[in-house]
Scaffold this active site. Sequence first.
Site, mmCIF file in Angstrom:
data_model
loop_
_atom_site.group_PDB
_atom_site.id
_atom_site.type_symbol
_atom_site.label_atom_id
_atom_site.label_comp_id
_atom_site.label_asym_id
_atom_site.label_seq_id
_atom_site.Cartn_x
_atom_site.Cartn_y
_atom_site.Cartn_z
ATOM 1 C CG HIS A 161 20.765 63.839 43.896
ATOM 2 N ND1 HIS A 161 21.649 63.274 45.270
ATOM 3 C CD2 HIS A 161 21.367 64.511 43.392
ATOM 4 C CE1 HIS A 161 22.854 64.324 44.647
ATOM 5 N NE2 HIS A 161 22.695 64.766 43.586
ATOM 6 C CD GLU B 14 23.073 60.845 42.820
ATOM 7 O OE1 GLU B 14 22.814 61.904 41.728
ATOM 8 O OE2 GLU B 14 23.659 61.561 43.435
HETATM 9 C C1 BG6 Z 1 25.826 64.091 41.311
HETATM 10 C C2 BG6 Z 1 26.319 64.567 40.170
HETATM 11 O O1 BG6 Z 1 24.029 63.755 41.179
HETATM 12 O O2 BG6 Z 1 24.844 65.581 42.261
HETATM 13 C C3 BG6 Z 1 27.813 65.155 41.006
HETATM 14 O O3 BG6 Z 1 26.151 63.615 40.140
HETATM 15 C C4 BG6 Z 1 27.240 66.364 42.065
HETATM 16 O O4 BG6 Z 1 28.593 65.714 39.371
HETATM 17 C C5 BG6 Z 1 26.461 66.057 43.036
HETATM 18 O O5 BG6 Z 1 28.191 66.789 42.196
HETATM 19 C C6 BG6 Z 1 25.872 67.282 44.335
HETATM 20 O O6 BG6 Z 1 25.677 68.300 43.397
HETATM 21 P P1 BG6 Z 1 25.189 69.783 44.175
HETATM 22 O O7 BG6 Z 1 24.600 70.592 42.941
HETATM 23 O O8 BG6 Z 1 24.008 69.114 45.049
HETATM 24 O O9 BG6 Z 1 26.262 70.106 44.737
#
Ligand code: BG6
Length: 274
Positions: A148, A248
């Site tokens: 991510h 990501e």
């Molecule tokens: C992304 C998702 O990978 O991560 C989104 O596609 C999400 O939907 C984002 O909002 C952040 O996620 P988190 O759980 O770290 O707030």
Amino acid sequence: MTGELPKLVLKKDEKTAVEVYLHGATVTSWKCKGKEMLFVSKNAVFNGVKAIRGGIPVVFPNFGPWELGPQHGFARTETWKIHQQPEKDESGNIVAALVLEDTEQTRKIWDYNFKFLYTLTLKDDEFSTEVSIENTGTKGFHFTTLVHTYYNVDISKMKLRGLHGCEYIDKVGGGEKKEEREALQISGNVDSVYKNTANELLLSTGDHEIRITKENLPDTVVWNPWIEKAKQMSDFGDTEYKNMVCVEPGYVAKPYDLRPAEVFKAKQTITCLC
Ligand code: BG6
């Protein structure tokens, strides 16, 4: 802000270094030619419980909302072990590795045995994260995984190339679409899962270019929360959406089926072309 959580530092020289926390195996810094390439929120929480907001959290065994456990799985909030301390290899690159295996706690959520080895390699202008997931149990399992990666960008100047022609799930507007743009620019909330993307993407940050290459990670999620969603996140500054984008690479559009004793391998390599 970073508290006392344990971390490893991979350092080539004063201007070339990486930091990775054992909490979530989250890389929080990649300095290349003295510039910070990754975005970490000024409100990120380093309490060993919450996922760190920024850098490169590891998503496993589930991308997105999960009926069995927390969104994006438990890998980003578990404490990983050191498999290899940072060491110089024969080419002068710095290599380190972390490992996560199932525990009583992970089996309560997801009752499978696995060994996730995460190898980090730092070169002069390049940083790679290698994923190796082994099914160490007697039952097969399905998973999705993703690195991510949050980049430092000037969102008004950012361009992402390489997604033209790909089908994507638009999680904001709804439905499946085809990307018609040669270069993606962002001026609103974006949350898109691109399927079967090219193994090379080019991110222009407004300051420099980063080449993103990936192996066995067919999909690419692009995310920027923009104004309203930014305000709803306690660990993200209200105006920080201007300074970041997530690109990501993952195996997420469909789950990967891993049989006992099999190993899934994948890799992200990011190269600074500055
Ligand atoms: C992304 C998702 O990978 O991560 C989104 O596609 C999400 O939907 C984002 O909002 C952040 O996620 P988190 O759980 O770290 O707030």
